[in-house]
Design an enzyme around this catalytic site. Structure first.
Site, PDB file in Angstrom:
ATOM      1  N   THR A 113       0.873  -1.178   0.000  1.00  0.00           N
ATOM      2  CA  THR A 113       0.000   0.000   0.000  1.00  0.00           C
ATOM      3  C   THR A 113       0.905   1.221   0.000  1.00  0.00           C
ATOM      4  O   THR A 113       2.088   1.129   0.351  1.00  0.00           O
ATOM      5  CB  THR A 113      -0.899   0.045   1.248  1.00  0.00           C
ATOM      6  OG1 THR A 113      -0.045   0.159   2.379  1.00  0.00           O
ATOM      7  CG2 THR A 113      -1.732  -1.190   1.376  1.00  0.00           C
ATOM      8  N   GLU A 127      -5.845  -3.995  -0.133  1.00  0.00           N
ATOM      9  CA  GLU A 127      -6.087  -5.103   0.799  1.00  0.00           C
ATOM     10  C   GLU A 127      -7.253  -5.988   0.360  1.00  0.00           C
ATOM     11  O   GLU A 127      -7.546  -6.998   0.975  1.00  0.00           O
ATOM     12  CB  GLU A 127      -6.386  -4.535   2.197  1.00  0.00           C
ATOM     13  CG  GLU A 127      -5.180  -3.917   2.899  1.00  0.00           C
ATOM     14  CD  GLU A 127      -4.970  -2.443   2.552  1.00  0.00           C
ATOM     15  OE1 GLU A 127      -5.495  -1.983   1.515  1.00  0.00           O
ATOM     16  OE2 GLU A 127      -4.273  -1.762   3.322  1.00  0.00           O
ATOM     17  N   LYS A 180     -15.388  17.599  10.521  1.00  0.00           N
ATOM     18  CA  LYS A 180     -16.402  17.640  11.584  1.00  0.00           C
ATOM     19  C   LYS A 180     -16.734  19.088  11.894  1.00  0.00           C
ATOM     20  O   LYS A 180     -15.897  19.833  12.362  1.00  0.00           O
ATOM     21  CB  LYS A 180     -15.890  16.939  12.834  1.00  0.00           C
ATOM     22  CG  LYS A 180     -15.703  15.467  12.631  1.00  0.00           C
ATOM     23  CD  LYS A 180     -15.155  14.801  13.890  1.00  0.00           C
ATOM     24  CE  LYS A 180     -14.432  13.531  13.510  1.00  0.00           C
ATOM     25  NZ  LYS A 180     -13.033  13.734  13.124  1.00  0.00           N
ATOM     26  N   TRP A 192     -20.895  15.653  10.464  1.00  0.00           N
ATOM     27  CA  TRP A 192     -19.867  15.348   9.478  1.00  0.00           C
ATOM     28  C   TRP A 192     -20.219  15.947   8.122  1.00  0.00           C
ATOM     29  O   TRP A 192     -21.368  15.869   7.686  1.00  0.00           O
ATOM     30  CB  TRP A 192     -19.728  13.822   9.317  1.00  0.00           C
ATOM     31  CG  TRP A 192     -19.006  13.188  10.457  1.00  0.00           C
ATOM     32  CD1 TRP A 192     -18.531  13.806  11.569  1.00  0.00           C
ATOM     33  CD2 TRP A 192     -18.667  11.814  10.581  1.00  0.00           C
ATOM     34  NE1 TRP A 192     -17.929  12.907  12.392  1.00  0.00           N
ATOM     35  CE2 TRP A 192     -17.998  11.668  11.805  1.00  0.00           C
ATOM     36  CE3 TRP A 192     -18.868  10.693   9.775  1.00  0.00           C
ATOM     37  CZ2 TRP A 192     -17.516  10.439  12.251  1.00  0.00           C
ATOM     38  CZ3 TRP A 192     -18.395   9.467  10.229  1.00  0.00           C
ATOM     39  CH2 TRP A 192     -17.726   9.350  11.453  1.00  0.00           C
TER      40      TRP A 192
HETATM   41  P1  ADP Z   1      -3.419   2.815  -1.666  1.00  0.00           P
HETATM   42  O1  ADP Z   1      -2.265   1.949  -1.935  1.00  0.00           O
HETATM   43  O2  ADP Z   1      -3.263   4.259  -1.994  1.00  0.00           O
HETATM   44  O3  ADP Z   1      -4.084   2.552  -0.346  1.00  0.00           O
HETATM   45  P2  ADP Z   1      -5.698   1.630  -2.694  1.00  0.00           P
HETATM   46  O4  ADP Z   1      -6.034   1.391  -4.107  1.00  0.00           O
HETATM   47  O5  ADP Z   1      -5.596   0.500  -1.792  1.00  0.00           O
HETATM   48  O6  ADP Z   1      -4.404   2.393  -2.784  1.00  0.00           O
HETATM   49  O7  ADP Z   1      -6.681   2.716  -2.068  1.00  0.00           O
HETATM   50  C1  ADP Z   1      -7.883   2.331  -1.502  1.00  0.00           C
HETATM   51  C2  ADP Z   1      -8.703   3.522  -1.111  1.00  0.00           C
HETATM   52  O8  ADP Z   1      -9.020   4.336  -2.243  1.00  0.00           O
HETATM   53  C3  ADP Z   1     -10.040   3.151  -0.543  1.00  0.00           C
HETATM   54  O9  ADP Z   1      -9.963   2.755   0.800  1.00  0.00           O
HETATM   55  C4  ADP Z   1     -10.830   4.431  -0.755  1.00  0.00           C
HETATM   56  O10 ADP Z   1     -10.557   5.392   0.235  1.00  0.00           O
HETATM   57  C5  ADP Z   1     -10.281   4.951  -2.052  1.00  0.00           C
HETATM   58  N1  ADP Z   1     -11.190   4.603  -3.146  1.00  0.00           N
HETATM   59  C6  ADP Z   1     -11.091   3.587  -4.009  1.00  0.00           C
HETATM   60  N2  ADP Z   1     -12.112   3.611  -4.894  1.00  0.00           N
HETATM   61  C7  ADP Z   1     -12.893   4.656  -4.567  1.00  0.00           C
HETATM   62  C8  ADP Z   1     -14.119   5.192  -5.079  1.00  0.00           C
HETATM   63  N3  ADP Z   1     -14.730   4.688  -6.138  1.00  0.00           N
HETATM   64  N4  ADP Z   1     -14.636   6.266  -4.451  1.00  0.00           N
HETATM   65  C9  ADP Z   1     -14.032   6.809  -3.377  1.00  0.00           C
HETATM   66  N5  ADP Z   1     -12.891   6.351  -2.861  1.00  0.00           N
HETATM   67  C10 ADP Z   1     -12.318   5.286  -3.436  1.00  0.00           C
END
Ligand code: ADP
Length: 542
Positions: free
Chosen positions: A187, A332, A440, A445
Site C-alpha cells: 500500500t 487489501e 467535523k 460530518w
Molecule cells: P493505496 O495503496 O493508496 O491505499 P488503494 O487502491 O488501496 O491504494 O486505495 C484504496 C482507497 O481508495 C479506498 O480505501 C478508498 O478510500 C479509495 N477509493 C477507491 N475507490 C474509490 C471510489 N470509487 N470512491 C471513493 N474512494 C475510493
C-alpha cells in the site's frame, strides 16, 4: 460426514494461461512498448513465453515462494511475468515506480526480492536504488539484448529476451496448495512504512471469476479490454487474470497514458471496455472535447480508485454514450469490493433517478460482505443516510499484512477499510470520506467528496480537494482548494455561489483557495496530508 465426489483441483494461476492458450489461443494481446511501437501477439504466444520465464527462473535457482519484483508498465512482458513467476510457485512483487526511490529500496529489501525485472524507462531509477537493495541478485531489463545499456553500473544485468530466449518452452506447471502466495503489493503507506498485501492463488482466482461477472466488470470473449489501471498496483484490478479467464482481447497502453495516446489506442484496437482512475479519464476527456472526437467502439468503462465525479459520469454517458461503472476497492481487497450497476427494479426509473444510484460506489460483489459501524463497533442501519466506518470480509480480503506488520488488522474477523460510508436499503454503498479526511463541523460530518464533486462540476474547475480547517466555534470548517482549467476563470465568490441549492448551507465551504496543483500520491489519489501541510499558514476568513 459424506464428502462430495468431485475432482479436487487447486485453483492455480497457471490454469488461467493454460486455459487461454487452449481455448482462446488466437485471441490478441496488443501492447504499446517503451520503444514506442505496437507489439502484437496471442495468448498462445503469451503462454509459450510464460513457460520460458518459468524455466529461466529455475535457471536462476530460485526457490519456491521466492520473490521476483517488477518495475514495469502494462505490457506483454509484464503479463508473461504475471504467469511465469506465480505459475511456477514464486511470488510476483509488483513495485509502484511512482513511489519515492528510498521507499522502493525499502520495499524491495522488506520483501526480500531476489530478482528485479524492469522496463528501460526505469533504468535511472534502478541505477539510483540498486546499491540499497541487498537481496536482489539478478537484474533483468525488459528489452532485446541490443538495447541493453553498455555501462549501466547495475550488477548482473541481462536483457529479458536473451534471458528467456535461451530457455525451452517445455515446462509443466507444478501443482501445489491453492493457498500458496502468488503476488504481493505494498500500500502507498501514507502513514508509517508501507505494508504489503500478500495474495494467494486461491484469492486471485476467486477474484478473477467474480470480476468477470455481468454485474461486476462484465468481461467476455467479445471484449477488447484496455486496462489503463497499472499492472504495478493491485494487479491492474485483476484484469490480466480475468481477461485470460474469458478469452478477451487485451490492449496494453505501456507508458503512454496521456489523453491522445489512450484515445488513439482505443480507436485503433476497437476497445470496447476500459478501466482506470478518474485522473486518467480526465486527461482523455480533456483531449477529446476541444477536438470534437467521439468513440466508435468503447461501450463501458470502470472508474474507481477515488470517487468518480458525477460530471465525469455524465460526460461519458451523455456526450459519448459510454456506460460508467463506478467501482470501489483497495489494495487489501485484491482490490474489488463494490461495483455500481442497477437492479431490475431500477430500470423503470427516470434517467435522473438512475443517475443518482450510479453515482454511488455500488453494491457488494458476491464474496465481499460489508457493514458500517459506529465508534463502539455497533452495526449501523442501511438507510442511505447514517455514516459509519466501513468493514469488509471475504476470501480475497486481507487477513494479515506480510510479515505480520502492524499486528492483527481484523476486528471480530472484519477488515476495517478506513473509509466512511453509508449503505442504503438496496445495499448500495456510498463513500463519504477516508476516516482521516472527514470534516467535523458543529458535531456533524461533512463529506469532502460531496463538496469536491460540486466544485468539479463547475466548467472552470479542473480539480478540487476539500479539507477541514480549525474553527473556534464549529471545530472545523470546509475549505476547498481548486485548480482552474487552463485559460478559464472563476472567482471565489462565484464558486461559493455555485454551491447554492446543491448542498445544505452549513456544508458549503467557507473559502476557496486557488492553487497551481493538488499534490498527488503514487496511485493517482489526492494527497490531503500534503495539501494540509502546504496550507498550514492559511487562516480562515472569520
Ligand atoms: P493505496 O495503496 O493508496 O491505499 P488503494 O487502491 O488501496 O491504494 O486505495 C484504496 C482507497 O481508495 C479506498 O480505501 C478508498 O478510500 C479509495 N477509493 C477507491 N475507490 C474509490 C471510489 N470509487 N470512491 C471513493 N474512494 C475510493
Amino acid at each position: 460426514m459424506m464428502l462430495g465426489l468431485m475432482q479436487n483441483q487447486p485453483l492455480l494461476i497457471s490454469s488461467l494461461i493454460e486455459f487461454a492458450e487452449r481455448h482462446h489461443g488466437d485471441a490478441e494481446i496488443v501492447s504499446r512498448r517503451v520503444e514506442g511501437d505496437l507489439h502484437r501477439y496471442t495468448y498462445k504466444d503469451a503462454a509459450h513465453r510464460s513457460r520460458q520465464v518459468a524455466n529461466a527462473l529455475d535457471g536462476l535457482k530460485l526457490g519456491f515462494s521466492d520473490r521476483v519484483a517488477t518495475l514495469a508498465w502494462n505490457g506483454y512482458r509484464h503479463l508473461e511475468l504475471y504467469y511465469g513467476v506465480s505459475g511456477s510457485g514464486r511470488v510476483l512483487h509488483t513495485i509502484n515506480p511512482r513511489l519515492h526511490p528510498d521507499q522502493i529500496a525499502w520495499i524491495a529489501k522488506h520483501a526480500e526480492d531476489q530478482v528485479l525485472c524492469f522496463d528501460l524507462s526505469f533504468l535511472p531509477l534502478v541505477q539510483a536504488v540498486h546499491g540499497k537493495c541487498p537481496t536482489i541478485k539478478h537484474y533483468i531489463a525488459l528489452c532485446e539484448p541490443d538495447r541493453l545499456p553498455a555501462d549501466s553500473g547495475i550488477p548482473n544485468l541481462q536483457s529479458y529476451e536473451s534471458w528467456i530466449g535461451a530457455k525451452s518452452a517445455d515446462y509443466v506447471w507444478p501443482s501445489f496448495d491453492e493457498n500458496t502466495a502468488s503476488s504481493m503489493c505494498y500500500t502507498s503507506g501514507t502513514t508509517g512504512n508501507p505494508k504489503a498485501a500478500l495474495y494467494s492463488h486461491r484469492s486471485t482466482l476467486l477474484h478473477a471469476y467474480a470480476a468477470a461477472l455481468p454485474d461486476v466488470m462484465c468481461l467476455s470473449a467479445r471484449d477488447s479490454i484496455l486496462p489503463v489501471v497499472p499492472m504495478f498496483h493491485v494487479n491492474a484490478w485483476g484484469i490480466p487474470y480475468s481477461a485470460a479467464l474469458t478469452g478477451a482481447k487485451l490492449v496494453f497502453p505501456g507508458p503512454a497514458m496521456d489523453g491522445k495516446s489512450v484515445y488513439e489506442l482505443i480507436e485503433a484496437e476497437k476497445v470496447t471496455y476500459a478501466a482506470g482512475v478518474p485522473t486518467v479519464w480526465q486527461m482523455l476527456l480533456t483531449h477529446m472535447k476541444p477536438a470534437g472526437l467521439k468513440f466508435s467502439t468503447l461501450k463501458r468503462t470502470v472508474i474507481g480508485g477515488s470517487a468518480c465525479p458525477p460530471a465525469m459520469i455524465h460526460a461519458f454517458q451523455e456526450d459519448y454514450g459510454v456506460e460508467v461503472l463506478h467501482a470501489w476497492g483497495m489494495t487489501e481487497m485484491s482490490p474489488l469490493g463494490t461495483l455500481c450497476t442497477l437492479k431490475n427494479k431500477h430500470l423503470a426509473l427516470p434517467a435522473q433517478e438512475q443517475m443518482k444510484i450510479r453515482l454511488k460506489q455500488g453494491r457488494s460483489i458476491y464474496g465481499v460482505d460489508m457493514k458500517i459501524v459506529d465508534p463502539s463497533g455497533k452495526e449501523l442501519p442501511w438507510d442511505g443516510k447514517t455514516f459509519g466506518d466501513l468493514y469488509v470480509k471475504g476470501p480475497w480480503i486481507l487477513r494479515e499484512y506480510y510479515k505480520g506488520e502492524g499486528g492483527d488488522p481484523l476486528i471480530d474477523g472484519w477488515f476495517p477499510t478506513g473509509d466512511v460510508a453509508t449503505i442504503d436499503a438496496d445495499g448500495y454503498m456510498q463513500i463519504t470520506d477516508r476516516s482521516k479526511d472527514v470534516i467535523k463541523s458543529g458535531g456533524e460530518w461533512i463529506s469532502s467528496i460531496d463538496v469536491e464533486n460540486i466544485a468539479v462540476a463547475h466548467p472552470a474547475v479542473a480539480m478540487a480537494a476539500c479539507i477541514g480547517v480549525a474553527h473556534p466555534k464549529w471545530d472545523e470548517r470546509p475549505v476547498i482548494a481548486v485548480v482552474k482549467k487552463p485559460g478559464m476563470d472563476v472567482t471565489r465568490d462565484e464558486l461559493i455561489k455555485f454551491y447554492d441549492g446543491k448542498i445544505a448551507k452549513w456544508q458549503i465551504p467557507d473559502d476557496v483557495v486557488f492553487v497551481e496543483a493538488i499534490p498527488m500520491g503514487a496511485t493517482g489519489k489526492m494527497l490531503k496530508t500534503k495539501l494540509r501541510e502546504l496550507l498550514r499558514d492559511y487562516k480562515l476568513p472569520l
